[in-house]
Design a protein around this motif. Structure first.
Motif, PDB file in Angstrom:
ATOM      1  N   LEU A 192       0.829  -1.204   0.000  1.00 21.39           N
ATOM      2  CA  LEU A 192       0.000   0.000   0.000  1.00 21.39           C
ATOM      3  C   LEU A 192       0.866   1.258   0.000  1.00 21.39           C
ATOM      4  O   LEU A 192       0.570   2.228  -0.701  1.00 21.39           O
ATOM      5  N   LEU A 193       1.945   1.249   0.783  1.00 23.32           N
ATOM      6  CA  LEU A 193       2.854   2.404   0.809  1.00 23.32           C
ATOM      7  C   LEU A 193       3.593   2.572  -0.519  1.00 23.32           C
ATOM      8  O   LEU A 193       4.043   3.665  -0.850  1.00 23.32           O
ATOM      9  N   SER A 194       3.695   1.483  -1.278  1.00 25.22           N
ATOM     10  CA  SER A 194       4.371   1.534  -2.580  1.00 25.22           C
ATOM     11  C   SER A 194       3.409   1.881  -3.710  1.00 25.22           C
ATOM     12  O   SER A 194       3.808   1.936  -4.873  1.00 25.22           O
ATOM     13  N   GLY A 195       2.132   2.096  -3.381  1.00 26.49           N
ATOM     14  CA  GLY A 195       1.166   2.513  -4.389  1.00 26.49           C
ATOM     15  C   GLY A 195       0.375   1.381  -5.035  1.00 26.49           C
ATOM     16  O   GLY A 195      -0.315   1.594  -6.021  1.00 26.49           O
ATOM     17  N   TRP A 196       0.467   0.183  -4.536  1.00 24.21           N
ATOM     18  CA  TRP A 196      -0.288  -0.936  -5.074  1.00 24.21           C
ATOM     19  C   TRP A 196      -1.660  -0.974  -4.411  1.00 24.21           C
ATOM     20  O   TRP A 196      -1.830  -0.509  -3.295  1.00 24.21           O
ATOM     21  N   THR A 197      -2.630  -1.573  -5.072  1.00 24.15           N
ATOM     22  CA  THR A 197      -3.940  -1.782  -4.463  1.00 24.15           C
ATOM     23  C   THR A 197      -3.969  -3.163  -3.815  1.00 24.15           C
ATOM     24  O   THR A 197      -3.215  -4.057  -4.219  1.00 24.15           O
ATOM     25  N   LEU A 198      -4.814  -3.330  -2.825  1.00 25.59           N
ATOM     26  CA  LEU A 198      -4.932  -4.629  -2.162  1.00 25.59           C
ATOM     27  C   LEU A 198      -5.347  -5.717  -3.146  1.00 25.59           C
ATOM     28  O   LEU A 198      -4.847  -6.836  -3.082  1.00 25.59           O
ATOM     29  N   ARG A 199      -6.250  -5.375  -4.042  1.00 27.17           N
ATOM     30  CA  ARG A 199      -6.717  -6.353  -5.031  1.00 27.17           C
ATOM     31  C   ARG A 199      -5.577  -6.838  -5.907  1.00 27.17           C
ATOM     32  O   ARG A 199      -5.490  -7.995  -6.266  1.00 27.17           O
ATOM     33  N   VAL A 229       8.881  -1.063   5.563  1.00 27.73           N
ATOM     34  CA  VAL A 229       7.704  -0.231   5.865  1.00 27.73           C
ATOM     35  C   VAL A 229       8.141   1.073   6.526  1.00 27.73           C
ATOM     36  O   VAL A 229       7.661   2.152   6.160  1.00 27.73           O
ATOM     37  N   ALA A 230       9.064   1.002   7.470  1.00 25.31           N
ATOM     38  CA  ALA A 230       9.543   2.219   8.144  1.00 25.31           C
ATOM     39  C   ALA A 230      10.219   3.162   7.152  1.00 25.31           C
ATOM     40  O   ALA A 230       9.982   4.381   7.188  1.00 25.31           O
ATOM     41  N   LEU A 231      11.018   2.627   6.256  1.00 29.09           N
ATOM     42  CA  LEU A 231      11.706   3.479   5.276  1.00 29.09           C
ATOM     43  C   LEU A 231      10.734   4.061   4.254  1.00 29.09           C
ATOM     44  O   LEU A 231      10.866   5.226   3.865  1.00 29.09           O
ATOM     45  N   LEU A 232       9.769   3.257   3.815  1.00 29.47           N
ATOM     46  CA  LEU A 232       8.750   3.776   2.892  1.00 29.47           C
ATOM     47  C   LEU A 232       7.935   4.881   3.557  1.00 29.47           C
ATOM     48  O   LEU A 232       7.625   5.904   2.928  1.00 29.47           O
ATOM     49  N   ALA A 233       7.585   4.685   4.825  1.00 32.47           N
ATOM     50  CA  ALA A 233       6.838   5.714   5.555  1.00 32.47           C
ATOM     51  C   ALA A 233       7.676   6.977   5.693  1.00 32.47           C
ATOM     52  O   ALA A 233       7.161   8.095   5.523  1.00 32.47           O
ATOM     53  N   ALA A 234       8.968   6.819   5.973  1.00 34.55           N
ATOM     54  CA  ALA A 234       9.853   7.991   6.077  1.00 34.55           C
ATOM     55  C   ALA A 234       9.953   8.726   4.743  1.00 34.55           C
ATOM     56  O   ALA A 234       9.932   9.962   4.709  1.00 34.55           O
ATOM     57  N   HIS A 287       7.636   8.825   2.431  1.00 35.02           N
ATOM     58  CA  HIS A 287       6.367   9.524   2.221  1.00 35.02           C
ATOM     59  C   HIS A 287       6.255  10.757   3.112  1.00 35.02           C
ATOM     60  O   HIS A 287       5.767  11.796   2.666  1.00 35.02           O
ATOM     61  N   LEU A 288       6.703  10.642   4.358  1.00 34.04           N
ATOM     62  CA  LEU A 288       6.659  11.793   5.262  1.00 34.04           C
ATOM     63  C   LEU A 288       7.575  12.910   4.782  1.00 34.04           C
ATOM     64  O   LEU A 288       7.266  14.085   4.943  1.00 34.04           O
ATOM     65  N   ALA A 289       8.703  12.521   4.190  1.00 32.25           N
ATOM     66  CA  ALA A 289       9.641  13.520   3.666  1.00 32.25           C
ATOM     67  C   ALA A 289       9.167  14.087   2.335  1.00 32.25           C
ATOM     68  O   ALA A 289       9.702  15.085   1.858  1.00 32.25           O
ATOM     69  N   VAL A 331       9.448  12.628  -0.523  1.00 33.02           N
ATOM     70  CA  VAL A 331      10.356  12.215  -1.590  1.00 33.02           C
ATOM     71  C   VAL A 331      10.276  10.686  -1.719  1.00 33.02           C
ATOM     72  O   VAL A 331      11.114   9.969  -1.175  1.00 33.02           O
ATOM     73  N   PRO A 332       9.264  10.177  -2.419  1.00 31.13           N
ATOM     74  CA  PRO A 332       9.129   8.726  -2.550  1.00 31.13           C
ATOM     75  C   PRO A 332      10.376   8.093  -3.170  1.00 31.13           C
ATOM     76  O   PRO A 332      10.901   8.569  -4.162  1.00 31.13           O
ATOM     77  N   GLY A 333      10.855   7.028  -2.531  1.00 36.53           N
ATOM     78  CA  GLY A 333      11.992   6.286  -3.062  1.00 36.53           C
ATOM     79  C   GLY A 333      13.350   6.810  -2.668  1.00 36.53           C
ATOM     80  O   GLY A 333      14.361   6.228  -3.031  1.00 36.53           O
ATOM     81  N   ALA A 334      13.414   7.903  -1.918  1.00 39.66           N
ATOM     82  CA  ALA A 334      14.709   8.506  -1.582  1.00 39.66           C
ATOM     83  C   ALA A 334      15.599   7.536  -0.808  1.00 39.66           C
ATOM     84  O   ALA A 334      16.760   7.325  -1.159  1.00 39.66           O
ATOM     85  N   VAL A 335      15.088   6.966   0.236  1.00 39.11           N
ATOM     86  CA  VAL A 335      15.872   6.046   1.064  1.00 39.11           C
ATOM     87  C   VAL A 335      15.564   4.605   0.709  1.00 39.11           C
ATOM     88  O   VAL A 335      16.461   3.768   0.627  1.00 39.11           O
TER      89      VAL A 335
END
Length: 169
Positions: free
Chosen positions: A44-51, A100-105, A107-109, A111-115
Motif C-alpha cells: 500500500l505504501l508503494s502505491g499498489w492496491t490490495l486487489r 515499511v519504516a523506510l517507505l513511511a519515512a 512519504h513523510l519527507a 520524496v518517494p523512493g529517496a531512502v
C-alpha cells in the motif's frame, strides 16, 4: 513473548540458529499472518492496491513454503521444517518492517523512493546472508549451499512477482 522476540533478534544477529525456535505450528501460522500483513502495508505504501497485491503475497508465501520444504526434503531434514520456516519468516518479517519504516519515512519527507530505493539493494544482500545462514544450519550444509539456495528462492519469487506488475500480465 519477550523471550521469543529476543530469540528472533539473536537469529537476525547470527547469534543463534533456527533449531532454538520452538517447534510450534501456532508460531508458524502467526508469523505467516504477520508477514502477509507486513507485505500488504508495504504494498500500500508503494502505491499498489490490495486487489492487485493479494495474489502476489499469497504466491510469495506459497513459494517460500514450497522452496524451504523442498530443500529440507531433499536433504532429509523435513522434521526441521516448522523451525526453519519460522526463522525464515521471522527474518523476512524484520526486513519487511524495516521496508515499511523506510517507505513511511520517504512519504513523510515527500520524496518517494529517496531512502527505500537504496535500501532495496542492501536488503537483498542482508536477506541472502541471513536466510542463507538459516538454511545452511537447517540442512547441516555449507555456506555456499545456503546462499545459493536463498538466491534461487529470491530470484524465482522476483520473477513470478514481475507477472503481477501493472501493465505486465
Amino acid at each position: 513473548m519477550r523471550a521469543l522476540l529476543a530469540l528472533f533478534r539473536d537469529i537476525v544477529l547470527c547469534r543463534r540458529g533456527p533449531d532454538e525456535l520452538p517447534v510450534s505450528r501456532a508460531l508458524l501460522v502467526a508469523l505467516l499472518v504477520a508477514y502477509a500483513a507486513g507485505n500488504f502495508v508495504q504494498a500500500l505504501l508503494s502505491g499498489w492496491t490490495l486487489r492487485r497485491v493479494a495474489p502476489l503475497v499469497i504466491v510469495e508465501i506459497a513459494m517460500l513454503l514450497a522452496w524451504v520444504w523442498a530443500l529440507l526434503a531433499f536433504y532429509g531434514r523435513r522434521p526441521r521444517f516448522t523451525q526453519t520456516m519460522s526463522a525464515v519468516l521471522g527474518i523476512a518479517l524484520v526486513l519487511t518492517l524495516i521496508d515499511v519504516a523506510l517507505l513511511a519515512a520517504d512519504h513523510l519527507a515527500g520524496v518517494p523512493g529517496a531512502v527505500s530505493d537504496s535500501w532495496s539493494v542492501i536488503r537483498l544482500f542482508v536477506m541472502v546472508l541471513l536466510i542463507g545462514r538459516v538454511l545452511m544450519l537447517a540442512i547441516d550444509g555449507g555456506m555456499l549451499t545456503g546462499f545459493a539456495f536463498t538466491m534461487m528462492m529470491i530470484l524465482s519469487i522476483i520473477y513470478v512477482g514481475q507477472l503481477f506488475r501493472p501493465g505486465i500480465g
